[in-house]
Design an enzyme around this catalytic site. Structure first.
Site, PDB file in Angstrom:
ATOM      1  N   LYS A  10      -4.248   3.855   7.352  1.00 51.35           N
ATOM      2  CA  LYS A  10      -3.168   3.314   8.183  1.00 51.35           C
ATOM      3  C   LYS A  10      -2.489   4.446   8.934  1.00 51.35           C
ATOM      4  CE  LYS A  10       0.505   4.949   5.710  1.00 51.35           C
ATOM      5  NZ  LYS A  10       1.607   5.778   6.254  1.00 51.35           N
ATOM      6  N   ASP A 137       3.074   1.171   0.291  1.00 57.46           N
ATOM      7  CA  ASP A 137       2.105   0.984   1.372  1.00 57.46           C
ATOM      8  C   ASP A 137       1.016  -0.039   1.039  1.00 57.46           C
ATOM      9  OD1 ASP A 137       3.141   2.639   3.340  1.00 57.46           O
ATOM     10  OD2 ASP A 137       2.008   4.400   2.697  1.00 57.46           O
TER      11      ASP A 137
END
Length: 289
Positions: A10, A137
Site C-alpha cells: 500500500k 493497516d
C-alpha cells in the site's frame, strides 16, 4: 486444503493524524491505494492440529508470534475454535520496514485465504473489523483498493479508481520503526493535511489537484532519522515527477507521473542512488492485473 493469495503493498497519498485517543492510539485520516508490487502468501490447513507455522524467503522477518500473518491465522483459529493447523509460506517482494504495509498485507491475505478455505463467508467489513486487532493497516489491506481510511484504521470508504498514473518507489537503505515514529507524534507540531481535497480530486479524476493536495504529516518526523528521504524526493522532482512524498511512517518515497516515459526516466535515474527502486501502477481492486 491450500490456497494462494496475492498481498499487494500500500501507499499513502495523504496521511494525517488529527488527535490521539485516550488510550494513546492515533486517530487516522488517510487516502490509501494498493499497488502492483505484491507478496504472495501460500496457505495450507492441517487437519487434527493446532500448530501454526510461517516460512519466508527472507531472513529479515520473524516467523513466530511476532509475524502478523501468524497472528491473523491464530485470530481466526481461536475465534472459530477450528481444529486445524495452518502452514503459511510467504514469498516476499515488498520491502521490509518501509512504510508500505508488507506485514499487514500478508496478514490480510491470510484472513482472506482462511475465509475461503474454511467457508466462513465473512464479508470484507467483518474481516476488516477483526483485522484491526492485528494492526491498523490490516483492515485496508483486506480491501486493497483506493479508499479513505479513518478512525483507528477500521473505517474503510472506497473512493473509486485513481486518475491514470505511474508510480516510482524508492526505499532508502535505512529502515524505520513505525512505533518509534508514532511515539513522537505528540512531541511534534504536525502539518495537518488536506485529506478531503485529495478524495475530491480522485473522485473528479483531477490528477493536478490531487498532486497539489497530497501530503504526509509524519514525513518531518521520519526525515530527522532518515535524511535520504528529502534527497530522494528532490531527485524525483528534479527528474520530472509531478509529486513526491513519503509513504506511511517511511522511509519509502514515491513519485508519480501521468506519463510512462517520464516515470521510466525517473526510475532509471534513481537506480544508481537507491538499491530498491520499483516502477508500478495503482490497483483499482484485488482483481486488477
Amino acid at each position: 486444503m491450500e490456497i494462494s493469495e496475492k498481498a499487494p503493498a500500500k501507499l499513502n497519498l495523504s496521511l494525517d493524524t488529527p488527535f490521539r485517543h485516550q488510550d494513546g492510539e492515533p486517530e487516522w485520516r488517510m487516502v490509501m491505494t494498493a499497488i502492483d508490487l505484491s507478496d504472495y502468501v501460500h496457505i495450507k490447513t492441517i487437519p487434527n492440529s493446532k500448530e501454526i507455522t510461517v516460512q519466508t524467503n527472507t531472513g529479515f522477518l520473524p516467523c513466530d508470534q511476532r509475524n502478523l500473518a501468524y497472528q491473523a491465522a491464530k485470530l481466526l483459529q481461536s475465534k472459530l475454535d477450528k481444529p486445524e493447523g495452518v502452514e503459511i509460506e510467504i514469498d516476499k517482494h515488498i520491502p521490509v520496514s518501509a512504510g508500505m504495509g508488507g506485514g499487514s498485507a500478508d496478514a490480510a491475505a491470510v484472513l482472506r485465504g482462511l475465509n475461503k478455505i474454511w467457508n466462513l463467508n465473512m464479508s470484507r467489513e467483518e474481516l476488516a473489523k477483526l483485522a484491526l486487532t492485528i494492526d491498523s493497516d490490516v483492515p485496508f489491506c483486506v480491501y486493497s483498493e483506493p479508499a479513505l481510511v479513518t478512525g483507528r484504521g477500521e473505517k474503510i470508504t472506497p473512493i473509486g479508481p485513481l486518475p491514470p498514473m505511474w508510480l516510482v518507489i524508492a526505499k532508502p537503505q535505512a529502515s524505520v520503526s513505525t512505533p518509534t515514529i508514532l511515539r513522537q507524534i505528540h512531541e511534534q507540531h504536525l502539518n495537518h493535511q488536506e485529506v478531503q481535497n485529495v478524495v475530491s480530486a480522485i473522485k473528479q479524476q483531477d490528477f493536478d489537484k490531487m498532486c497539489r493536495h497530497m501530503g504526509n504529516a509524519l514525513e518531518p518526523i521520519t526525515m530527522k532519522k532518515c535524511p535520504d528521504i528529502i534527497k530522494i524526493k528532490d531527485k524525483m522532482l528534479q527528474f520530472g515527477a509531478d509529486a513526491a512524498q513519503m509513504s506511511g511512517s517511511g522511509p519509502t518515497v514515491f513519485g508519480i507521473s501521468q506519463k510512462k516515459s517520464r516515470a521510466t526516466h525517473i526510475y532509471n535515474s534513481l537506480r544508481g542512488f537507491c538499491k530498491e527502486v520499483y516502477l508500478v501502477r495503482a490497483l483499482d481492486s484485488l482483481t486488477t492485473k
